[in-house]
Design a protein around this motif. Structure first.
Motif, PDB file in Angstrom:
ATOM      1  N   ILE A  39       0.844  -1.183   0.000  1.00 42.42           N
ATOM      2  CA  ILE A  39       0.000   0.000   0.000  1.00 42.42           C
ATOM      3  C   ILE A  39       0.883   1.237   0.000  1.00 42.42           C
ATOM      4  O   ILE A  39       2.069   1.172   0.351  1.00 42.42           O
ATOM      5  N   THR A  40       0.279   2.356  -0.367  1.00 40.71           N
ATOM      6  CA  THR A  40       1.045   3.599  -0.430  1.00 40.71           C
ATOM      7  C   THR A  40       1.345   4.104   0.976  1.00 40.71           C
ATOM      8  O   THR A  40       0.692   3.716   1.962  1.00 40.71           O
ATOM      9  N   ALA A  41       2.297   4.997   1.073  1.00 44.70           N
ATOM     10  CA  ALA A  41       2.663   5.572   2.372  1.00 44.70           C
ATOM     11  C   ALA A  41       1.505   6.372   2.948  1.00 44.70           C
ATOM     12  O   ALA A  41       1.259   6.357   4.163  1.00 44.70           O
ATOM     13  N   GLN A  42       0.784   7.087   2.086  1.00 42.90           N
ATOM     14  CA  GLN A  42      -0.365   7.872   2.542  1.00 42.90           C
ATOM     15  C   GLN A  42      -1.425   6.958   3.154  1.00 42.90           C
ATOM     16  O   GLN A  42      -1.974   7.255   4.214  1.00 42.90           O
ATOM     17  N   ALA A  43      -1.690   5.826   2.507  1.00 44.98           N
ATOM     18  CA  ALA A  43      -2.679   4.891   3.027  1.00 44.98           C
ATOM     19  C   ALA A  43      -2.215   4.275   4.344  1.00 44.98           C
ATOM     20  O   ALA A  43      -3.007   4.040   5.253  1.00 44.98           O
ATOM     21  N   ALA A  44      -0.916   4.032   4.444  1.00 41.53           N
ATOM     22  CA  ALA A  44      -0.384   3.435   5.669  1.00 41.53           C
ATOM     23  C   ALA A  44      -0.488   4.401   6.849  1.00 41.53           C
ATOM     24  O   ALA A  44      -0.614   3.972   7.995  1.00 41.53           O
ATOM     25  N   ASN A  45      -0.457   5.708   6.590  1.00 44.37           N
ATOM     26  CA  ASN A  45      -0.499   6.702   7.660  1.00 44.37           C
ATOM     27  C   ASN A  45      -1.913   7.087   8.087  1.00 44.37           C
ATOM     28  O   ASN A  45      -2.075   7.826   9.049  1.00 44.37           O
ATOM     29  N   LEU A  46      -2.929   6.633   7.376  1.00 45.06           N
ATOM     30  CA  LEU A  46      -4.302   6.966   7.743  1.00 45.06           C
ATOM     31  C   LEU A  46      -4.696   6.293   9.052  1.00 45.06           C
ATOM     32  O   LEU A  46      -4.388   5.136   9.294  1.00 45.06           O
ATOM     33  N   LYS A  47      -5.384   7.051   9.867  1.00 46.00           N
ATOM     34  CA  LYS A  47      -5.909   6.506  11.122  1.00 46.00           C
ATOM     35  C   LYS A  47      -7.419   6.553  11.026  1.00 46.00           C
ATOM     36  O   LYS A  47      -8.024   7.616  10.932  1.00 46.00           O
ATOM     37  N   ARG A  48      -8.045   5.412  11.036  1.00 49.59           N
ATOM     38  CA  ARG A  48      -9.492   5.333  10.914  1.00 49.59           C
ATOM     39  C   ARG A  48     -10.073   4.606  12.105  1.00 49.59           C
ATOM     40  O   ARG A  48      -9.503   3.648  12.607  1.00 49.59           O
ATOM     41  N   GLY A  49     -11.277   5.050  12.481  1.00 42.44           N
ATOM     42  CA  GLY A  49     -11.954   4.448  13.627  1.00 42.44           C
ATOM     43  C   GLY A  49     -13.341   3.974  13.256  1.00 42.44           C
ATOM     44  O   GLY A  49     -13.727   3.908  12.078  1.00 42.44           O
ATOM     45  N   GLN A  50     -14.120   3.684  14.283  1.00 38.96           N
ATOM     46  CA  GLN A  50     -15.486   3.192  14.090  1.00 38.96           C
ATOM     47  C   GLN A  50     -16.366   4.229  13.396  1.00 38.96           C
ATOM     48  O   GLN A  50     -17.207   3.881  12.579  1.00 38.96           O
ATOM     49  N   ALA A  51     -16.158   5.512  13.731  1.00 42.18           N
ATOM     50  CA  ALA A  51     -16.987   6.560  13.122  1.00 42.18           C
ATOM     51  C   ALA A  51     -16.786   6.582  11.611  1.00 42.18           C
ATOM     52  O   ALA A  51     -17.750   6.748  10.854  1.00 42.18           O
ATOM     53  N   ASP A  52     -15.542   6.418  11.169  1.00 44.10           N
ATOM     54  CA  ASP A  52     -15.271   6.392   9.730  1.00 44.10           C
ATOM     55  C   ASP A  52     -15.956   5.197   9.069  1.00 44.10           C
ATOM     56  O   ASP A  52     -16.486   5.310   7.961  1.00 44.10           O
ATOM     57  N   LEU A  53     -15.930   4.081   9.741  1.00 41.37           N
ATOM     58  CA  LEU A  53     -16.570   2.886   9.207  1.00 41.37           C
ATOM     59  C   LEU A  53     -18.081   3.087   9.080  1.00 41.37           C
ATOM     60  O   LEU A  53     -18.683   2.724   8.066  1.00 41.37           O
TER      61      LEU A  53
END
Length: 144
Positions: A39-53
């Motif tokens: 995966i790209t570096a940008q994708a690796a740095n994303l922080k996602r939680g339950q709200a995003d889901l």
């Protein structure tokens, strides 16, 4: 017979060679597996939680509903048939539905009750109606 034996031997060698080549190819493919997605570096740095889901799921559901509505609208536009019903056919339908608004099966029960009332000389009672068929497979009718 020597030619047949030579051909058989040649066939066995070629088959063994194909099997060896296939085995080597498979080993190369398995060796290249890292069991980690690239995966790209940008994708690796994303922080996602339950709200995003939940937000993503709601967006997806909205898109699905909109797509279904558009599909239904297209199908409705394709349905251009409108039958021309004659006056006599409309009268037949009105008679079946009951001019008084009473469904046919209720009219039959009412007529059956009137028949029993005139036969017995009195008012109708619930005991003069036919019993509903039982769930036990006994389809005989009897007074209740």
């Amino acid at each position: 017979k020597p030619k047949i034996e030579e051909r058989l031997e040649d066939y066995k060698q070629k088959r063994q060679q194909r099997e060896q080549t296939a085995l080597e190819r498979e080993e190369l493919e398995v060796g290249a597996l890292t069991h980690r997605p690239s995966i790209t570096a940008q994708a690796a740095n994303l922080k996602r939680g339950q709200a995003d889901l939940h937000k993503w799921a709601a967006s997806r559901d909205t898109k699905i509903v909109e797509t279904q509505k558009r599909r239904q609208q297209r199908e409705d536009l394709e349905c251009t048939f409108q039958p021309q019903i004659s006056v006599s056919s409309q009268q037949i339908v009105a008679n079946r539905a009951g001019v008084s608004g009473v469904p046919p099966h209720e009219r039959l029960y009412a007529a059956d009750g009137e028949h029993h009332a005139t036969k017995s000389g009195g008012a109708t009672s619930t005991s003069t109606r036919w019993a509903e068929p039982s769930l036990k497979g006994d389809n005989t009718r009897g007074a209740t």
